[in-house]
Design a protein around this motif. Structure first.
Motif, short mmCIF file in Angstrom:
data_model
loop_
_atom_site.label_atom_id
_atom_site.label_comp_id
_atom_site.label_asym_id
_atom_site.label_seq_id
_atom_site.Cartn_x
_atom_site.Cartn_y
_atom_site.Cartn_z
N ARG A 261 5.52 50.33 -52.89
CA ARG A 261 6.06 51.69 -52.91
C ARG A 261 7.12 51.81 -51.83
N ASP A 262 8.33 52.20 -52.23
CA ASP A 262 9.40 52.46 -51.28
C ASP A 262 9.07 53.77 -50.55
N GLN A 263 8.73 53.66 -49.26
CA GLN A 263 8.28 54.84 -48.52
C GLN A 263 9.39 55.88 -48.33
N GLU A 264 10.63 55.44 -48.38
CA GLU A 264 11.73 56.39 -48.17
C GLU A 264 12.03 57.21 -49.42
N SER A 265 12.13 56.53 -50.60
CA SER A 265 12.46 57.24 -51.84
C SER A 265 11.21 57.65 -52.61
N ALA A 266 10.04 57.12 -52.21
CA ALA A 266 8.77 57.38 -52.91
C ALA A 266 8.81 56.85 -54.34
N ASP A 267 9.58 55.74 -54.56
CA ASP A 267 9.66 55.09 -55.87
C ASP A 267 8.79 53.83 -55.87
N LEU A 268 8.48 53.35 -57.08
CA LEU A 268 7.79 52.08 -57.25
C LEU A 268 8.84 51.00 -57.45
N VAL A 269 8.77 49.93 -56.64
CA VAL A 269 9.80 48.90 -56.63
C VAL A 269 9.17 47.53 -56.85
N LEU A 270 9.86 46.71 -57.61
CA LEU A 270 9.46 45.32 -57.82
C LEU A 270 10.50 44.41 -57.20
N ALA A 271 10.05 43.40 -56.44
CA ALA A 271 10.95 42.43 -55.83
C ALA A 271 10.53 41.04 -56.29
N LEU B 141 15.27 31.53 -56.02
CA LEU B 141 15.64 30.51 -55.04
C LEU B 141 15.47 31.10 -53.63
N THR B 142 16.56 31.43 -52.95
CA THR B 142 16.44 31.96 -51.59
C THR B 142 16.80 33.44 -51.51
N THR B 143 17.08 34.07 -52.64
CA THR B 143 17.52 35.47 -52.66
C THR B 143 16.45 36.36 -53.27
N TRP B 144 16.20 37.49 -52.60
CA TRP B 144 15.26 38.47 -53.14
C TRP B 144 16.03 39.51 -53.95
N ASN B 145 15.55 39.78 -55.15
CA ASN B 145 16.16 40.76 -56.04
C ASN B 145 15.19 41.93 -56.23
N PHE B 146 15.75 43.11 -56.48
CA PHE B 146 14.93 44.32 -56.54
C PHE B 146 15.16 45.06 -57.85
N GLN B 147 14.09 45.63 -58.37
CA GLN B 147 14.15 46.43 -59.59
C GLN B 147 13.25 47.64 -59.42
N ARG B 148 13.81 48.83 -59.60
CA ARG B 148 13.02 50.05 -59.49
C ARG B 148 12.30 50.32 -60.80
N ILE B 149 10.97 50.39 -60.73
CA ILE B 149 10.14 50.53 -61.93
C ILE B 149 9.98 51.99 -62.31
N ASP B 150 9.79 52.85 -61.31
CA ASP B 150 9.59 54.28 -61.55
C ASP B 150 10.32 55.03 -60.43
N GLU B 151 11.31 55.84 -60.80
CA GLU B 151 12.14 56.53 -59.82
C GLU B 151 11.90 58.04 -59.83
N GLY C 191 9.73 59.63 -58.10
CA GLY C 191 9.28 60.12 -56.80
C GLY C 191 7.80 60.38 -56.75
N ASN C 192 7.23 60.21 -55.56
CA ASN C 192 5.81 60.43 -55.34
C ASN C 192 4.96 59.54 -56.24
N VAL C 193 5.41 58.29 -56.44
CA VAL C 193 4.72 57.35 -57.31
C VAL C 193 4.47 56.05 -56.54
N GLY C 194 3.72 55.15 -57.16
CA GLY C 194 3.53 53.81 -56.62
C GLY C 194 2.30 53.61 -55.78
N PHE C 195 1.44 54.63 -55.67
CA PHE C 195 0.22 54.48 -54.89
C PHE C 195 -0.79 53.61 -55.65
N ALA C 196 -1.70 52.99 -54.90
CA ALA C 196 -2.83 52.24 -55.47
C ALA C 196 -2.37 51.27 -56.55
N ASN C 197 -1.27 50.57 -56.33
CA ASN C 197 -0.73 49.72 -57.38
C ASN C 197 -1.49 48.40 -57.48
#
Length: 678
Positions: A616-626, A630-640, A642-648
């Protein structure tokens, strides 16, 4: 007077005397090739001496396995002859070994054919030996198949006997199949008559699959041999299911199924020729195919209106999600699975009035039976529930009372269920490992802490390639090892965290934590003889802010973990770490200056070894997948929203598809999502 009796006489009456172990079980020295070996009546080595035993294999085949905690032995011999074996057992007072030789013999008669082959075929059409295209034989040991005599193009699979052949010319052909095992071989001889291709041939119809809500379109086609007089055709399809339309002149089938039709149906398609001189159609060919109706993807909302504090997700071999969860509103541990077109939600048990977060954990057996770990506040005990038929059977793991507990359960490579759990009592914390054997639960203590020392918080259990357990956990202050466990390195410990989610009214859910400065992330790894403790990260001024303590083991045996840690400078670092020998190397996935709020975080590996983290992105309150490419981390927002992503919770199936459960606190919903990596 013995030393033990002297100790009992001179010191405390409660002093426990532990003598060196002595193996007292008698091993069987006979085994059969390809059949499970039975060490004794219950396949379990036994010893006297007291204390906690650690069993090991000293000498023997790679496939010979002994459970280090129970002494349970598993082995299926794969060669004939004398096989030397040596096993050992040790406790805190000493060690004993047992050496023996097992004579592996062929305990079988030569194979006997039970199946009858098909003796007719047609040019250009696949030949079918029988319904499953492979001979059936009677044999107590593995069989290998070969073709002694066969027409050109015919092949046989050595292990299964499956025959593949499409005749290219008409005639009569001799086939001799040889089935051999360790006792000898048997032949099956037969002749196949191959007919020339018919003038009109309905082309084979492959099996079809359609998802509820979608439309299947199937066009039948006909092959006409060169020089054949043109005729009028008519098609038939049986049985026609509800929602199907079929054009008898063109052979076009359309089908839009409903939820009630989920499953398989076999259909027969027929080709008729209508001669010019008569109106009576003539049947010239038939084909059959299986029409499979598949359920739709599960709805996003699993449950609404409850305060869900913890979720655990598992995927069965068919790709169906199974969810265990702690329902704080109703004070229950629940279970949900997607059946047909709807989520089926049921109650497993009461949580006993537990006021915190119950780390409900789910695992599926090979047979698909769900097992759920949870803490029962009413009995102050840790429990495991198993679904037997339509009912849940709940049993305690051990009798030590606890104020709270967190745990992780998983089936090992040997098929046995194990649970790693941390017990919190009034004066100490204990990290334990329990194994479910044929006679019940066997429990061993890994670490114990007292006073201001805590161990075993929010553990995750995994196994290395040899089936030895590894446990990642949170701790605070240096741990004190129990007398039953030995560690070669000193470590510090992990965090105290409790999750309380307040939902409703569109307000932001708040997760409060009992973080104390000086929290650590640690791994306890069993090396076959003792537990080795290593510290991943942590310091006297740091705070571990994520839970559970994630852990995965790569195919090369390297442990990896992901976690959120707060620094004294106020920076929150989401990290990924991997173990190199006795050291851990970490890298920052993302960093931010945010309030030190605890959060749920999960890590899994794809079948190709790509690490995937959901948080859970604590700043935007979104659910994020990383995910790490190889050596690079990529990010995808699953649910934008807000107030989501708890108890995942996160699971990845054998196809690499990602499954996620999480709580939408603003809408009081337990949600499920399925997606693929880009």
């Amino acid at each position: 007077m013995s030393r033990c009796l002297l100790l009992l006489f001179l010191f405390l009456p409660a002093t426990k005397c532990v003598r060196p172990p002595k193996i007292v079980s008698e091993p069987s020295e006979d085994a059969c090739l390809g059949m499970p070996y039975h060490y004794d009546a219950d396949d379990t080595a036994e010893a006297t001496g007291g204390g906690e035993f650690v069993w090991s294999k000293i000498e023997g085949p790679d496939a010979f396995l002994i459970d280090p905690f129970t002494g349970f032995i598993r082995w299926t011999p794969d060669r004939i002859g004398e096989v030397p074996v040596e096993i050992g057992v040790e406790n805190s007072a000493g060690r004993d070994t047992q050496s023996f030789e097992v004579e592996v013999a062929c305990c079988s008669e030569p194979p006997r054919f039970l199946s009858t082959p098909e003796t007719r075929a047609t040019v250009g059409s696949p030949y079918h030996y029988d319904e499953d295209d492979q001979p059936e034989v009677e044999s107590d040991t593995p069989v290998r198949f070969t073709l002694n005599v066969a027409p050109e193009g015919m092949v046989i699979q050595p292990q299964t006997g499956r025959i593949e052949w499409t005749p290219s010319q008409a005639g009569t052909f001799t086939v001799i199949i040889v089935a051999a095992n360790c006792a000898g071989h048997t032949e099956q001889s037969f002749r196949v008559s191959v007919d020339p291709p018919p003038p009109f041939d309905l082309d084979p119809v492959p099996d079809q699959a359609v998802v509820v809500g979608e439309t299947l379109t199937l066009q039948l086609t006909v092959t006409v041999q060169p020089g054949t007089r043109e005729e009028a055709f008519r098609f038939e399809a049986e049985p026609l299911l509800e929602g199907m339309t079929f054009d008898t002149e063109t052979g076009l089938l359309t089908f839009r199924p409903t939820c009630a039709q989920i499953g398989e149906s076999r259909m027969t398609f027929s080709l008729f020729v209508i001669p010019e001189d008569t109106s009576d159609p003539l049947l010239v060919d038939q084909e059959s195919a299986i029409i499979s109706v598949l359920p739709p993807d599960p709805d996003e909302v699993v449950l609404e209106g409850s305060e869900i504090r913890w979720t655990s997700l598992a995927i069965d071999p068919e790709g169906r999600p199974h969810i265990a969860f702690h329902d704080g509103t109703n004070g229950t541990v629940g279970y949900a699975t997607f059946e047909g077109c709807v989520w089926m939600v049921e109650t497993i048990a009461s949580d006993g009035g537990f006021q915190g977060t119950n780390t409900t954990e789910l695992a599926l057996s090979e047979g698909g039976i769900p097992y759920v770990f949870f803490y029962d506040a009413a009995s102050a005990s840790v429990r495991v529930a198993a679904r037997e038929g339509d009912a849940w059977q709940v049993s305690p793991i051990d009798g030590e009372p606890a104020l709270s507990a967190e745990g992780s359960l998983r089936f090992g490579p040997d098929g046995l269920l194990r649970v790693a759990y941390g017990l919190q009592s009034a004066d100490q914390t204990t990290l334990k490992l329990a194994t479910l054997g044929t006679s019940g639960w066997s429990v061993t203590s890994v670490l114990r802490g007292g006073g201001n020392t805590e161990v075993g918080r929010y553990p995750t259990l995994r196994f290395d390639g040899a089936g030895r357990p590894r446990i990642m956990y949170l701790a605070t202050n240096p741990p004190v090892l129990t007398t039953e466990a030995v560690s070669t390195t000193q470590g510090a410990k992990g965090t105290q965290a409790a999750l309380h989610a307040a939902t409703g009214g569109g307000t932001e859910a708040t997760f409060t934590t009992g973080n104390v400065e000086g929290s650590y992330l640690q791994q306890a790894a069993f090396d076959g003889a003792s537990w080795r403790i290593s510290t991943v990260d942590g310091a006297a001024t740091s705070r571990l802010l994520s839970f559970p303590a994630t852990l995965e083991v790569q195919n090369d045996g390297i442990s990896v973990t992901a976690y959120l840690i707060g620094t004294p400078e106020g920076e929150n670092l989401l990290k990924f770490a991997f173990q190199l020998g006795n050291l851990w190397q970490d890298e920052v996935i993302v960093s931010a200056f945010l309030p030190p709020l605890a959060m749920a975080l999960q890590l899994r590996l794809t079948p190709t070894g790509i690490p995937v983290v959901v948080f859970r992105d604590q700043e935007s309150a979104d659910l994020v997948l990383a995910y790490r490419n190889l050596t690079t981390w990529n990010f995808q927002r699953i649910d934008e929203r807000g107030n989501v992503g708890f108890a995942n919770s996160l699971a990845i199936d054998s196809n690499g598809t990602i499954h996620i459960t999480y709580v939408d606190a603003g809408r009081a919903e337990l949600k499920y999502r399925k997606l693929d990596l880009p």
